[in-house]
Design a protein around this motif. Sequence first.
Motif, PDB file in Angstrom:
ATOM      1  N   UNK A  58       0.823  -1.213   0.000  1.00 58.10           N
ATOM      2  CA  UNK A  58       0.000   0.000   0.000  1.00 58.10           C
ATOM      3  C   UNK A  58       0.860   1.267   0.000  1.00 58.10           C
ATOM      4  N   UNK A  59       1.984   1.234   0.737  1.00 55.03           N
ATOM      5  CA  UNK A  59       2.772   2.449   0.919  1.00 55.03           C
ATOM      6  C   UNK A  59       4.070   2.483   0.111  1.00 55.03           C
ATOM      7  N   UNK A  60       4.606   1.312  -0.227  1.00 53.91           N
ATOM      8  CA  UNK A  60       5.936   1.295  -0.832  1.00 53.91           C
ATOM      9  C   UNK A  60       5.987   0.370  -2.045  1.00 53.91           C
ATOM     10  N   UNK A  61       6.946   0.647  -2.926  1.00 54.98           N
ATOM     11  CA  UNK A  61       7.253  -0.282  -4.005  1.00 54.98           C
ATOM     12  C   UNK A  61       8.661  -0.826  -3.743  1.00 54.98           C
ATOM     13  N   UNK A  62       8.816  -2.139  -3.897  1.00 61.93           N
ATOM     14  CA  UNK A  62      10.110  -2.780  -3.723  1.00 61.93           C
ATOM     15  C   UNK A  62      10.572  -3.305  -5.072  1.00 61.93           C
ATOM     16  N   UNK A  63      11.795  -2.976  -5.444  1.00 58.48           N
ATOM     17  CA  UNK A  63      12.383  -3.464  -6.691  1.00 58.48           C
ATOM     18  C   UNK A  63      13.253  -4.673  -6.388  1.00 58.48           C
ATOM     19  N   UNK A  64      13.199  -5.680  -7.251  1.00 53.39           N
ATOM     20  CA  UNK A  64      13.944  -6.916  -7.035  1.00 53.39           C
ATOM     21  C   UNK A  64      14.735  -7.293  -8.282  1.00 53.39           C
ATOM     22  N   UNK A  65      15.901  -7.839  -8.030  1.00 54.30           N
ATOM     23  CA  UNK A  65      16.731  -8.439  -9.089  1.00 54.30           C
ATOM     24  C   UNK A  65      17.092  -9.834  -8.576  1.00 54.30           C
ATOM     25  N   UNK A  66      16.416 -10.857  -9.113  1.00 51.62           N
ATOM     26  CA  UNK A  66      16.533 -12.211  -8.584  1.00 51.62           C
ATOM     27  C   UNK A  66      17.132 -13.147  -9.623  1.00 51.62           C
ATOM     28  N   UNK A  67      18.181 -13.895  -9.273  1.00 56.67           N
ATOM     29  CA  UNK A  67      18.752 -14.832 -10.249  1.00 56.67           C
ATOM     30  C   UNK A  67      17.733 -15.907 -10.618  1.00 56.67           C
ATOM     31  N   UNK A  68      17.708 -16.302 -11.893  1.00 57.50           N
ATOM     32  CA  UNK A  68      16.768 -17.332 -12.341  1.00 57.50           C
ATOM     33  C   UNK A  68      17.127 -18.689 -11.772  1.00 57.50           C
ATOM     34  N   UNK A  69      18.388 -18.874 -11.411  1.00 55.48           N
ATOM     35  CA  UNK A  69      18.819 -20.130 -10.791  1.00 55.48           C
ATOM     36  C   UNK A  69      19.880 -19.833  -9.738  1.00 55.48           C
ATOM     37  N   UNK A  70      19.799 -20.547  -8.607  1.00 53.04           N
ATOM     38  CA  UNK A  70      20.824 -20.397  -7.568  1.00 53.04           C
ATOM     39  C   UNK A  70      21.770 -21.592  -7.567  1.00 53.04           C
ATOM     40  N   UNK A  71      21.583 -22.516  -8.520  1.00 53.06           N
ATOM     41  CA  UNK A  71      22.330 -23.776  -8.505  1.00 53.06           C
ATOM     42  C   UNK A  71      23.836 -23.562  -8.561  1.00 53.06           C
ATOM     43  N   UNK A  72      24.279 -22.719  -9.470  1.00 51.32           N
ATOM     44  CA  UNK A  72      25.722 -22.535  -9.637  1.00 51.32           C
ATOM     45  C   UNK A  72      26.353 -21.920  -8.392  1.00 51.32           C
ATOM     46  N   UNK A  73      25.684 -20.894  -7.841  1.00 52.86           N
ATOM     47  CA  UNK A  73      26.235 -20.233  -6.656  1.00 52.86           C
ATOM     48  C   UNK A  73      26.223 -21.166  -5.454  1.00 52.86           C
ATOM     49  N   UNK A  74      25.136 -21.924  -5.272  1.00 51.55           N
ATOM     50  CA  UNK A  74      25.060 -22.800  -4.113  1.00 51.55           C
ATOM     51  C   UNK A  74      26.003 -23.987  -4.266  1.00 51.55           C
ATOM     52  N   UNK A  75      26.191 -24.460  -5.503  1.00 55.64           N
ATOM     53  CA  UNK A  75      27.119 -25.571  -5.739  1.00 55.64           C
ATOM     54  C   UNK A  75      28.529 -25.194  -5.299  1.00 55.64           C
ATOM     55  N   UNK A  76      28.887 -23.921  -5.448  1.00 54.64           N
ATOM     56  CA  UNK A  76      30.210 -23.464  -4.999  1.00 54.64           C
ATOM     57  C   UNK A  76      30.337 -23.602  -3.490  1.00 54.64           C
TER      58      UNK A  76
END
Length: 641
Positions: free
Chosen positions: A372-390
């Motif tokens: 109602x009061x705020x807008x939140x902008x997001x940039x979300x990776x389509x996959x977390x597999x590569x980062x989590x595999x590390x």
Amino acid sequence: MDVTDSHSHALFDPEGPLANAIEGFSPRAAQLEMSAAVSRAMQDRIPLVVEAGTGTGKTFAYLAPALAAGKKVVVSTGSRNLQEQLYHRDLPTLVQALGYAHPVALLKGRSNYLCIERLGRLNDAVPGMSSAALADLQTVKRFAPLTSSGDVGDIPGLSERSELLPLIISTNDNCAGRDCAHYQECYLVKARNKAMEAQVVVVNHHLFFADMAVRDTGFGQLIPDADVCILDEAHQLPDIAGQYFGQSQSGRQFSELSRDMRLAQKTEAKDMAQITKAADQLERCAQDFRLAFGLDTGRGQLRPALGRSVIAQALSRLNDSLSFTHEVLKLALGRGEQLDQCFERLIGLRTQLEALTRVEENGYSFWYDCSRLHVTLHKTPLSVAERFAAELAREEVSWIFTSATLAVGDSFEHFCNDLGLSECRTLQLDSPFDYPRQSRLCVPRYLPETSGAGRGRMLAHSLLETLEKVPGGTFFLCTSYQVMREVADVLRAQLDRSVLMQGEDNKVRLLEQFSQDGRAVLVATGSFWEGIDVRGRALQCVVIDKLPFAAPDDPLLSARLEDCRRKGEDGFARVQLPKAIITLKQGVGRLIRDVEDKGVLVITDARLVNRAYGADFIASLPAMPRTRSLRALNEFLLNLE
């Protein structure tokens, strides 16, 4: 039986330490099997993925061998409720039973701890605070001298939605760190120090991934290094990881910076009125940016949104205001710690806003979420597999993932692919409950279309007779707020029972009312689909209005489907279906929570029986006898008395 299995069995033996210390304890076959698998995973460091059905006793199955091994352990859970239960109930029981002598700790996220510095800055004359917030301030001031933990959840009578809360906790943006005058007494610092020295630390998934994100920056860590990482309620991990491996920025951050600039100007630069003017302008531009998205709440794709002139112009004005505020605060550098900190926060917000609106970058979903009061902008990776595999590649760590809902049918492929688990050991353990005796599943005939207008009212009318025959209580779980409200309106007018609705009180109090009543109907949406444990007669019926497929206009889903299309994959089979099956399993899991429980499950979605993919849902559910007749279901209910 190898040495590892033998050691695990000794812990759970009828004459073993757990049985001797815990009244009424008796080992379960599935619990023994899971315990042995956890012990093996700690030895050979091959990641273990365990789906343990409701009633398995998975908490003891992973905690007991972890404590007995004497290793440094981090246990992460998906909800604050389970985190509290683990630390205050399960862990002390096992510590006593096993004679465990090492320190253990509970660590929550920053927003759970009172900030001494920010509380000290507040007084009874803070401008803009409502009378309710001022009353809450007095409550907090009475609490502050008495607390040792500083946990704001312990403050009696303070609502989770209190407007005072943001003023008495710190954020990454406004914390002064070691420069704070109260650093030595800081509740967050003391909690983190205790966690760093502990042998077993209980955290939640948000903090777990926040720690990973902080380590990525090279600026320290939030939780200690561990020999063993146990992630309970692991079905939540891919979505939560995406939040922390990406970026988000809320309009609330601009409002909070503006408020802190005004407070700092009053104490550190009374002669610089332009600071307050810049703060007012910045807050106004942030509000105008929110209004540019329209009055409705909801989510959307950011790329096309920024192509609309009204939003592009509002963003340009916000950037201009940030530039002006930058010049004003630069003139105030050196006037005081609070103003210097505001300047640093401003630089961070400008950099972040630039990254979040650089929407041509590939591999991410750029989306927005309007409250109602705020807008939140997001940039979300389509996959977390590569980062989590590390992360999984760290050879010195043993990984255990567990939940009651990880598999689709008997396959863990969906979960393992999402987290980059290319090499792991999997184990699927059925619930010990006797579902054929304890339960029934009904998909009624003659159901209204899943997207028809007034569907909630029609469903409620068609189920009135059944709901009246339930001896105990009912959860009516909906996939939309519109259906929830329609159902509640009809039931309140037609049913001679208490009808509670999500949102009319906080979750804890609603559940207390529901359990104490014993015959109530609770109508709710997503937040009651998982993490709720109501046993016995108080919950004998669960109604699920339709299969929980994510909304097709969900921006993150649509981005992932588009990514599948580009790769030549079937987005429905790869993304939508597995996620919906796991969500349905969570909702179904509310019904039978104990060996003595009995109840009925009603799923009012004909796609379960007339679409080919319905068989995939059925194959993933407990072995409940099925019927399409409400009359047959009503007869079963008559025997529940």
